[in-house]
Motif scaffolding. Structure first.
Motif, PDB file in Angstrom:
ATOM      1  N   UNK A  20       0.841  -1.181   0.000  1.00  0.00           N
ATOM      2  CA  UNK A  20       0.000   0.000   0.000  1.00  0.00           C
ATOM      3  C   UNK A  20       0.884   1.241   0.000  1.00  0.00           C
ATOM      4  N   UNK A  21       0.665   2.075  -0.989  1.00  0.00           N
ATOM      5  CA  UNK A  21       1.458   3.305  -1.083  1.00  0.00           C
ATOM      6  C   UNK A  21       1.034   4.270   0.009  1.00  0.00           C
ATOM      7  N   UNK A  22       2.010   4.839   0.655  1.00  0.00           N
ATOM      8  CA  UNK A  22       1.752   5.861   1.673  1.00  0.00           C
ATOM      9  C   UNK A  22       2.491   7.136   1.308  1.00  0.00           C
ATOM     10  N   UNK A  63       6.987  12.419   1.189  1.00  0.00           N
ATOM     11  CA  UNK A  63       7.772  11.194   1.074  1.00  0.00           C
ATOM     12  C   UNK A  63       6.843  10.034   0.745  1.00  0.00           C
ATOM     13  N   UNK A  64       7.221   9.269  -0.253  1.00  0.00           N
ATOM     14  CA  UNK A  64       6.414   8.123  -0.685  1.00  0.00           C
ATOM     15  C   UNK A  64       7.071   6.820  -0.249  1.00  0.00           C
ATOM     16  N   UNK A  65       6.235   5.864   0.138  1.00  0.00           N
ATOM     17  CA  UNK A  65       6.736   4.548   0.513  1.00  0.00           C
ATOM     18  C   UNK A  65       5.678   3.496   0.219  1.00  0.00           C
ATOM     19  N   UNK A 114      16.823   9.324  -3.929  1.00  0.00           N
ATOM     20  CA  UNK A 114      17.224   8.383  -2.878  1.00  0.00           C
ATOM     21  C   UNK A 114      16.179   8.312  -1.772  1.00  0.00           C
ATOM     22  N   UNK A 115      15.514   9.436  -1.510  1.00  0.00           N
ATOM     23  CA  UNK A 115      14.531   9.468  -0.427  1.00  0.00           C
ATOM     24  C   UNK A 115      13.109   9.294  -0.941  1.00  0.00           C
ATOM     25  N   UNK A 116      12.973   9.194  -2.260  1.00  0.00           N
ATOM     26  CA  UNK A 116      11.631   9.104  -2.872  1.00  0.00           C
ATOM     27  C   UNK A 116      10.730  10.213  -2.340  1.00  0.00           C
ATOM     28  N   UNK A 176      -2.760   8.160  -9.005  1.00  0.00           N
ATOM     29  CA  UNK A 176      -3.291   6.946  -8.397  1.00  0.00           C
ATOM     30  C   UNK A 176      -3.425   7.065  -6.879  1.00  0.00           C
ATOM     31  N   UNK A 177      -2.616   7.899  -6.275  1.00  0.00           N
ATOM     32  CA  UNK A 177      -2.632   8.044  -4.829  1.00  0.00           C
ATOM     33  C   UNK A 177      -2.564   9.524  -4.469  1.00  0.00           C
ATOM     34  N   UNK A 178      -3.176   9.810  -3.334  1.00  0.00           N
ATOM     35  CA  UNK A 178      -3.180  11.174  -2.845  1.00  0.00           C
ATOM     36  C   UNK A 178      -2.925  11.167  -1.349  1.00  0.00           C
TER      37      UNK A 178
END
Length: 120
Positions: A1-3, A23-25, A75-77, A108-110
């Motif tokens: 799940x993208x956060x 920041x995305x993860x 590197x940190x996305x 796709x994500x917010x």
């Protein structure tokens, strides 16, 4: 799940500056795009700025060109939005977005949003 974790909003006087971070993860990020949209009360949602991870192509809304700069840290996305010469009309909730296909015209994500308030 993208956060998506946003930070950096706040209250600033007209003419001032703020920096937003996101920041995305939780996903596989390689050919995606990240950026910001904003929503002000009574106004339509507006796409503010987007950057493609591959190649770094950018999009800016006409209303922010020359004042806002979007950048990324691979590197940190993480994506940043440097907002300068802020105006009261920039007041809005700013949402971080991700397009997994690296497109400017969809996402796709917010994120949960961060409030930016510019006082006159």
């Amino acid at each position: 799940q993208v956060q998506l974790v946003e930070s950096g909003g706040g209250l600033v006087q007209a003419g001032g500056s703020l920096r937003l971070s996101c920041a995305a993860s939780g996903g596989t990020f390689s050919s995606h795009a990240m950026g910001w949209i904003r929503q002000a009360p009574g106004k339509e949602r507006e796409k503010v700025a987007v950057i493609k991870w591959s190649g770094g192509a950018t999009y800016y809304a006409d209303s922010v060109k020359g004042r806002f700069t979007i950048s990324r840290d691979n590197a940190k996305n993480t994506v940043y939005l440097d907002m300068n010469s802020l105006k009261p009309e920039d007041t809005a909730v700013y949402y971080c977005i991700v397009s997994m296909r690296g497109r400017f015209d969809e996402y796709d994500y917010r994120g949960q949003g961060t409030q930016v308030t510019v006082s006159s």
